[in-house]
Structure formats: structure tokens, C-alpha cells
Design a protein around this motif. Structure first.
Motif, short mmCIF file in Angstrom:
data_model
loop_
_atom_site.label_atom_id
_atom_site.label_comp_id
_atom_site.label_asym_id
_atom_site.label_seq_id
_atom_site.Cartn_x
_atom_site.Cartn_y
_atom_site.Cartn_z
N ARG A 1 -41.71 -8.99 -1.03
CA ARG A 1 -42.80 -9.90 -1.35
C ARG A 1 -44.14 -9.22 -1.14
O ARG A 1 -44.41 -8.65 -0.11
N TYR B 1 -43.43 -10.18 -6.42
CA TYR B 1 -42.23 -9.52 -5.89
C TYR B 1 -42.08 -8.17 -6.58
O TYR B 1 -42.04 -8.08 -7.81
N LEU C 1 -47.23 -15.45 -5.29
CA LEU C 1 -46.57 -14.29 -4.70
C LEU C 1 -46.12 -13.32 -5.78
O LEU C 1 -45.73 -13.71 -6.88
N ASN D 1 -48.23 -10.13 -1.44
CA ASN D 1 -49.18 -11.22 -1.58
C ASN D 1 -50.58 -10.66 -1.41
O ASN D 1 -50.99 -10.34 -0.30
N GLU E 1 -36.59 -18.23 3.98
CA GLU E 1 -37.65 -18.80 4.80
C GLU E 1 -37.51 -20.31 4.90
O GLU E 1 -37.72 -20.90 5.96
N ARG E 2 -37.15 -20.96 3.79
CA ARG E 2 -36.95 -22.41 3.82
C ARG E 2 -35.78 -22.78 4.71
O ARG E 2 -35.82 -23.79 5.43
N PRO F 1 -38.07 -16.50 -0.28
CA PRO F 1 -38.44 -17.92 -0.09
C PRO F 1 -37.27 -18.80 0.34
O PRO F 1 -37.43 -19.68 1.18
N LYS F 2 -36.09 -18.57 -0.22
CA LYS F 2 -34.94 -19.40 0.14
C LYS F 2 -34.57 -19.20 1.60
O LYS F 2 -34.29 -20.17 2.32
#
Length: 816
Positions: A441, A431, A429, A443, A700-701, A697-698
Motif C-alpha cells: 500500500r 497499491y 490508496l 498512500n 485491517e478490517r 484492507p481486508k
């Protein structure tokens, strides 16, 4: 194990499919799974693969296969028939060679606590031996032979196992008495240790002269690069063909490898054939044979033209080379593999044999060198392109005067403000800092082998489809792999006609799109009418000083027809379906249908005939409703009497209704579940949940962890046959008692015991009725809800063919 570009998983451990996916290896590239024995660290990944991936072949002995089926039928609760239906079994018979994808496998039993096999695989002059779990201890084998436990032939076979002639030996090591001690491996002859890699252990002592097998795709051991032939002089040039000479050492005709004065190894291209500096590196030839560049046809023809035409004038010299993928020898199973890759594309697997042959007739296989344009931007919507081998990436359209180099393309992204990292091979990814100062983000779109691009109808993933987001321009698809790229091309004009005539699902999809367009037009018209009516009432308010109210007006968002695929993205389980599964499920959906506030989606005792996917609004469990009494007037006396629904009353006498949990402790998991679901409703109302692409990401987790927790607690409530009053379900939630819906079908949960076999027929009828009927009440929320409806008849057939999806839906009434 890769055979001619096709993968075979050997003893996959847990989560191996996810690991391969992260490495860019798509599920449809795996053709088979080899199981040496049924210990969890060797077969758990097999169960995950057959449940979630494409229909693969399991290669093992009948004894080990039966053990595998019994084991995972007991662990999962699925019927053995369904497990067998999810894959193909290729029996591995000891002493009999097995042909698979052009390779030959030979099997033998090893010495282990349970039945376990080793094998030797040979393909185009190369071979590998895999021992599986094995106690390779000569003193122990001698002792067992003397005791009569092992026959002499069996003992000799075990002694010969690591001494077979092969290119690579993968030998296990571990703690005796069930694994091979390292001392035995260090005592092997030097010629054996030169080809030996130790598996089943993570590290070796520092003073050990053995080596551990490398891991990951970066540690791939390539047999096609071993034992290169000696450099031979160039001779016997033929115009328009490669240069060959017989290698007297083995009598086989080989292509010539040599180097120029700088030591650089080169290969001739069609444009340089006949020149004295035309040379060929055969390191990539799997069988040490030769490629025939003079064969006409789609498999080789397009490459020779594209290599010469698309290179700039400065690059056309004697070293102009075809891509390495061009040199891979053709195989008799290529047509089968093409169909296997195409079967992952929505609707193609629903075609008949005759229509499938038509698809093969219009398919073209083309090859491209690195940095060549595979699909120009202006043709993205005109073709379906499936990557057979290699990797492609999306980039800005070619500029006038030539193509942007891959280095220039990557540099453009690296110089983006706020860029932190970019690895297009692994889809790392990137950023970047947006205008509001936040990191967003980015991609870059990458296609690995097994991926495809085409119209949105055939590629639901908008990033990999030919769909162009608003405000953006279409981009070229460019070959990224250094070895080149091989793709399958189909003209969409021809393919559309084949699908329209041969696929019932595709015709239903087209009808669904027409309905969507009509719903969107009706929605826009309704919004305009509401605005006009509101403006009229505002004018009346300013004139008369009175308030206004629009009666019987449904909120505008109820009229918005939402794509089933967009709703599936909001579901933790259904959002992970493949493109083929999503399109199939979309074609089964009926609706949308609107349930007014307080109306029941299902009630206790009703058959489980439908599943519901919430599009907008909410739903919740409700307590037992009061029995509806319908009165009928008879004769002139005016006597009133209730007409009872006897079938439903009889069902209610048999079925025990789920109980409501009262006074839920505030710190319990049920209270946490209620809070999480209510928070999700607020996110949906604020239109925050759908913006998942902007999540870090945090975040999303955390969202994924919340969804997993919700599904686990809902499953525990289902097992207790209970619910709480504060559970609220919203957009993307699937309301379906799947366990009872599939009762009696191939997907029926298997819990038969000897005790159940003795139950009388009446008890069986009662139990079957209970399995097919609801035990709870589901009601629309305060503002009602819009749902997509999936009938039982079509949904069960879908689940029969997708056991992994079925497994994720069992044991609960709601999947968030």
C-alpha cells in the motif's frame, strides 16, 4: 454550512464526523453545530462530535439544549456537568438575531411533534433559509388557528416561512402529519421553487418538478457564485491596484469581470496592473465587494511576491493571477480562527495568554497558487506550517531549471509498476508491486485544511511530520488546490523558545526525550556487555567442554525504551486519539516500570490510583491471593503474632471481589475472547502486529473487528463483575478501572435516582469506597511486563478535558 471558510454542522446524523473526515474536512474546521430538534436522526452526530472532536459551540434554543443534555446524559451514563463541559452553548432566541463568525442568524419555531426551530442565515449580502422538520400544511395551520391552538401571529409566521426572500431555500418533505407533503411544495410559486432544494428525503417521484439537495462536498451549493454582475467596461486604471467601478444597480463598488476574444474570464495580478488587459473575475468574492491588494501585512504581502517570483519566465504574462484564496475578504474573527487552528498543535493550547500573544506575533499568513512550493525540502524541519485553506501534497524536490508540474508529478506515480489508482484529493490508496511480488500500500501524504507539518515533537504523525524515514529523502510540500492554498507559518527557532518558557507539558516532553536517549544508550551498552559475556562463555565452552549460563540476565528487549506513541498505536481506542491528545497523554506517563513475573499490578481493596499501559510482556487476572502474614518477635518469650493490615481488611469486608468463571464453554464468546487475546500475544512475539502498514484492507478490517469484539466482551464481563483465567493482555493494552478512578470527579458517571438520595450517610461512604477501590487482581505474566504508569491525579484531569476519550474507557478494566 461554510461561513468564510469555517464550518457549521446542521442536524448532523450518526457518523457524520467520520463522513466529513473521509471527505478531507478535519474536525478543527468545524466551529459550531446547529440543532433544530432532538430526534435521533438530527442530533446523534452532535453527541459524537462533542465527544470526539474539538470543543465546538452548540447553537440552539435553551429548551432544545436542555432536552439534548438530559437525553444523552441518560443514554451515555455521563454526568450532565461533563456534557456541558465538553462544548460551548450559544443560545438561539426566537426573535433576536445571533451573530456568529460574521454571519447573522434569525430563528423561528416550526410545527413539529417536539420543539423544533428553523433559521435564516445572512452573510455579506447572501442568505439561506433552513426549515428543519416542519408540517407546512396551510389547511392544518388554518385549522389550528381557528381552534385557538396557534395565535394569529404564530400562524402567519409559519405561513411566511417558505416565502422569505433568500438565495437558497432548504425545505424538508416527508410523511404527514409531522412533515410537509410534496403536494404543498409543488404548489409553491415558481419564484420560490427556483431557489428550493428538498431535504429530509432521498428521492422524488419522476414526474415531480422539484429537486433534491445534492450530497457530499461535490454537491456544495456556492452562494458566492450566484447572480454574477453584468460585464462592465474596464475604466479608471490605477497603477498598482485593481480596477473597480461602481455598479449603479446597487450603489456598491464592485471589481470588474469581463472576457477576452476567446471568451476566457481573466483577473489582473500585481504584475499586470496598469495594463489594458488586466481583468478581474469576482465570482469568488463572497460579498460582491473588492479585494484590496495594496494593504500591507502578512495577510496579503507574501502572496504578491511569491506569485511573481516563483513562476517561470514563460508564465509571466498579463494573465498571471493570484490564488483565489487571496481574494477572500478578511474578517474580524481571523485572529481567533488562527488560534483555533494552532490549538490543535501539541503544547500550544497549554500556553498562557501572554505566550499565546507571542505566538501570534511570530505567525505569518502566506498564500500560494496551485503547484507552487509551499515548503522546500531543505526547510521542512525549520518551520511549523498549518494549512488554513486548500490542500497540499508531498512531492519530490524541485529539479534544476524549474518545478515539476502537478501533471508530471501525478504521472510519475501513475506509471509506477502495479499502480491501480491514485486520487490525491481524496487520499485514495495506491497499491504497487514490491520486489517480492506482493502488492504494497502506498498512500501519498496529503494535508487538508486544519492539518499541519513540522518537527516530530509537534506532529506525532510521522507521515505528515518533517521526519525523514531511513533510506528516504526529504520532499517538498506543494500547493494542490486549484483555488490556491493559505497557510500559517511559524519559525521553529522562535516557537521552541516560547514553548520551552511557557509550556510545562513541553518541558516534560523534552525531559522525556532525554530519558529516552539515556535508556537507548543503556540498552545498547547492556546488549554489548551481554554479547561480550556470551562470547567469553562460548570460548570457555569450547575449551573445557562444559555448558554455560548467564545468571540474572534480563532479556535485551526489556531494556528497549519504547515511545509511548508507538505503544498507543497498538491500542484500538487510544490509537485514534488526535496528535494533541497523544502528546498530552505521553507527557503524563511515568516509567517505564518493570513488574517481575507473579507480582501484582493491583490487588482487591487497593485504591484505583494508577492506570497501566503494557509496553512489553503480558498481564492477566488472578484469583484472590492468600493473606500475607507478617510476624514480629516481642520480648524474650519469643511469642509470634501477625500484624494485621486493618484498613485493608475493612476494605475487603466491604468490597465484593470479582468472581472467576469456571468451565467456560468452548463455543462461548468468552472462549473466543481468550483465543483472540492469546493469538495477539503470539503476533507480538513474532513482531507481526506492529507491521500494520503492510496490511491489506481486508486484513485491517478483520483486526479492527477482533478488537471491537474483545472490548465488547470485556465490558460485559465488567458488568457481571467476572473474569476468566485464560484472558492474557499484551502490548498496547490499557489496564485501568476508569469508571472507579473517575468516581467523585467531574467525569463521574451520573446514576443518581430518588431512591439513592434517601440512602443514609454510612451507605454512601461504603459505596464511595467501593467506587475508588479495585475489585480484582491484576498480575504480571510468566516473563513479567514493562508498563507505562499514569497517576490518577493527572489522568482524571486529562479525561475531564477529553470526554470522548473518557467514554471509550468507561465500563471495563482493560481496553485492547
Amino acid at each position: 454550512l461554510w461561513i468564510n471558510g469555517r464550518g457549521v454542522m446542521i442536524d448532523p446524523p450518526p457518523y457524520s464526523s467520520a463522513t466529513l473526515e473521509r471527505e478531507g474536512i478535519r474536525p478543527q474546521m468545524i466551529m459550531a453545530i446547529m440543532i433544530t430538534h432532538c430526534h435521533a436522526d438530527h442530533d446523534a452526530g452532535t453527541f459524537q462530535k462533542v465527544m470526539t472532536g474539538s470543543r465546538v459551540a452548540i447553537i440552539t434554543t435553551p429548551t432544545i439544549y436542555k432536552s439534548f443534555i438530559r437525553k444523552y446524559a441518560a443514554l451515555s451514563g455521563l454526568s450532565p456537568a461533563l456534557l456541558r463541559h465538553s462544548h460551548r452553548h450559544r443560545p438561539a432566541i426566537v426573535g433576536q438575531p445571533l451573530k456568529f463568525q460574521g454571519a447573522t442568524f434569525n430563528f423561528t419555531y416550526t410545527l413539529h411533534t417536539i420543539p423544533c426551530i428553523a433559521f435564516k442565515v445572512e452573510w455579506r449580502g447572501r442568505s439561506m433559509v433552513f426549515t428543519g422538520d416542519h408540517l407546512n400544511s396551510p389547511p392544518m395551520i388554518d385549522s389550528l388557528e381557528k381552534m385557538g391552538v396557534l395565535a394569529k401571529e404564530r400562524a402567519d409566521d409559519l405561513r411566511r416561512l417558505p416565502l422569505q426572500e433568500c438565495d437558497v431555500l432548504l425545505h424538508e418533505a416527508g410523511a404527514p402529519p409531522i412533515h410537509t407533503p410534496l403536494s404543498v411544495l409543488t404548489a409553491l410559486p415558481e419564484r420560490v421553487k427556483q431557489r428550493l432544494y428538498v431535504v429530509h428525503t432521498s428521492a422524488l417521484p419522476s414526474d415531480c418538478d422539484l429537486r433534491v439537495a445534492p450530497t457530499g462536498t461535490a454537491g456544495t451549493i456556492r452562494l458566492d457564485q450566484l447572480n454574477k454582475p453584468a460585464t462592465l467596461p474596464v475604466s479608471n486604471k490605477v497603477n498598482g491596484a485593481m480596477d473597480y467601478k461602481t455598479d449603479e444597480s446597487n450603489g456598491r463598488r464592485r471589481s470588474v469581470e469581463t472576457s477576452d476574444s476567446s471568451g476566457r474570464v481573466t483577473r489582473p495580478s500585481p504584475s499586470s496592473a496598469g495594463k489594458k488587459d488586466g481583468l478581474l473575475d469576482i465570482a469568488s468574492l463572497d460579498d460582491g465587494g473588492y479585494p484590496n491588494l495594496t494593504v500591507a501585512g502578512d495577510f496579503v504581502g507574501p502572496c504578491t511576491d511569491s506569485v511573481v517570483k516563483q513562476q517561470s519566465a514563460g508564465e509571466r504574462d498579463s494573465t498571471a493571477l493570484p490564488p483565489l484564496v487571496f481574494l477572500r475578504p478578511t474578517c474580524v474573527s481571523d485572529a481567533w480562527f488562527i488560534l483555533n487552528l494552532l490549538s490543535a498543535v501539541p503544547f500550544l493550547s497549554s500556553l498562557s495568554y501572554a505566550n499565546t500573544m507571542e505566538v501570534l506575533e511570530i505567525a505569518q499568513v502566506e498564500m500560494f497558487c496551485a503547484n507552487q512550493v509551499v515548503i522546500p525540502a531543505h526547510r521542512r524541519g525549520e518551520v511549523l506550517c498549518v494549512v488554513w485553506e486548500g490542500t497540499c501534497v508531498e512531492r519530490e524536490p524541485s529539479v534544476e531549471g524549474g518545478n515539476l508540474s502537478l501533471e508530471e508529478y501525478s504521472l510519475g506515480y501513475d506509471q509506477h509498476p502495479g499502480a491501480s489508482e491514485l486520487d490525491m484529493h481524496n487520499e485514495t490508496l495506491l497499491y504497487v508491486e514490491s520486489g517480492d511480488g506482493l502488492l504494497r500500500r502506498f498512500n501519498p501524504t496529503v494535508w487538508h485544511a486544519g492539518d499541519w507539518t513540522g518537527p516530530l515533537a509537534l506532529q506525532p504523525d510521522t507521515e505528515r511530520s518533517a521526519e525523514v524515514p531511513n533510506g528516504e529523502t526529504s520532499k517538498d510540500v506543494v500547493a494542490l488546490s486549484a483555488e490556491g492554498v493559505k497557510v500559517i507559518m511559524l519559525n521553529m527557532k522562535d516557537l521552541h523558545e516560547i514553548l520551552k518558557n511557557g509550556s510545562k507539558l513541553f518541558r516534560k516532553y523534552l525531559a522525556l526525550k532525554e530519558k529516552q536517549a539515556a535508556e537507548e544508550a543503556a540498552m545498547k551498552a547492556q546488549i554489548m556487555r551481554n554479547e561480550i559475556l556470551a562470547q567469553t562463555d562460548l570460548n570457555y565452552l569450547s575449551t573445557n567442554g562444559e555448558g554455560y549460563r548467564i545468571e540474572d540476565q534480563v532479556p535485551n528487549h526489556w531494556y528497549a525504551y519504547d515511545s509511548v506513541l508507538e505503544v498507543l498505536k497498538c491500542n484500538s481506542a487510544l490509537g485514534k486519539l488526535t496528535a494533541l491528545q497523544k502528546r498530552h497523554l505521553e507527557s503524563l506517563a511515568e516509567g517505564p516500570r518493570f513488574f517481575e513475573a507473579g507480582h501484582y499490578l493491583w490487588r482487591v481493596g487497593q485504591p484505583v490510583d494508577y492506570a497501566f499501559l503494557i509496553v512489553t510482556g503480558t498481564g492477566h487476572f488472578a484469583s484472590k491471593p492468600e493473606e500475607q502474614r507478617i510476624f514480629h518477635r516481642r520480648c524474650s518469650t519469643g511469642n509470634m503474632f501477625p500484624i494485621s493490615d486493618r484498613p485493608r481488611r475493612e476494605a475487603l469486608q466491604i468490597i465484593e471481589e470479582d468472581k472467576q468463571l469456571i468451565n467456560v464453554p468452548p463455543n462461548s464468546e468468552y472462549a473466543r475472547l481468550e483465543i483472540g487475546l492469546q493469538l495477539r500475544v503470539e503476533e507480538m512475539e513474532l513482531d507481526v502486529y506492529d507491521q500494520s502498514k503492510d496490511l491489506m484492507p481486508k486484513e485491517e478490517r478483520m483486526r479492527n473487528a477482533r478488537d471491537r469484539f474483545a472490548n465488547k466482551v470485556l465490558a460485559r464481563l465488567y458488568s457481571r463483575r467476572a473474569y476468566t483465567a485464560g484472558l492474557v493482555f499484551s502490548r498496547g493494552h490499557l489496564l485501568s478501572d476508569t469508571s472507579r478512578m473517575v468516581s467523585g470527579s467531574l467525569a463521574h458517571i451520573h446514576h443518581s435516582t430518588r431512591r439513592e438520595e434517601k440512602i443514609d450517610t454510612s451507605s454512601v461512604r461504603e459505596r464511595t469506597r467501593d467506587h475508588h477501590c479495585h475489585t480484582s487482581n491484576m498480575m504480571a505474566g510468566p516473563e513479567g511486563c514493562v508498563v507505562m504508569v499514569f497517576p490518577r491525579s493527572s489522568l482524571v484531569q486529562f479525561l475531564d478535558g477529553n470526554p470522548g476519550v473518557l467514554l471509550s474507557l468507561l465500563g471495563t478494566q482493560v481496553v485492547v
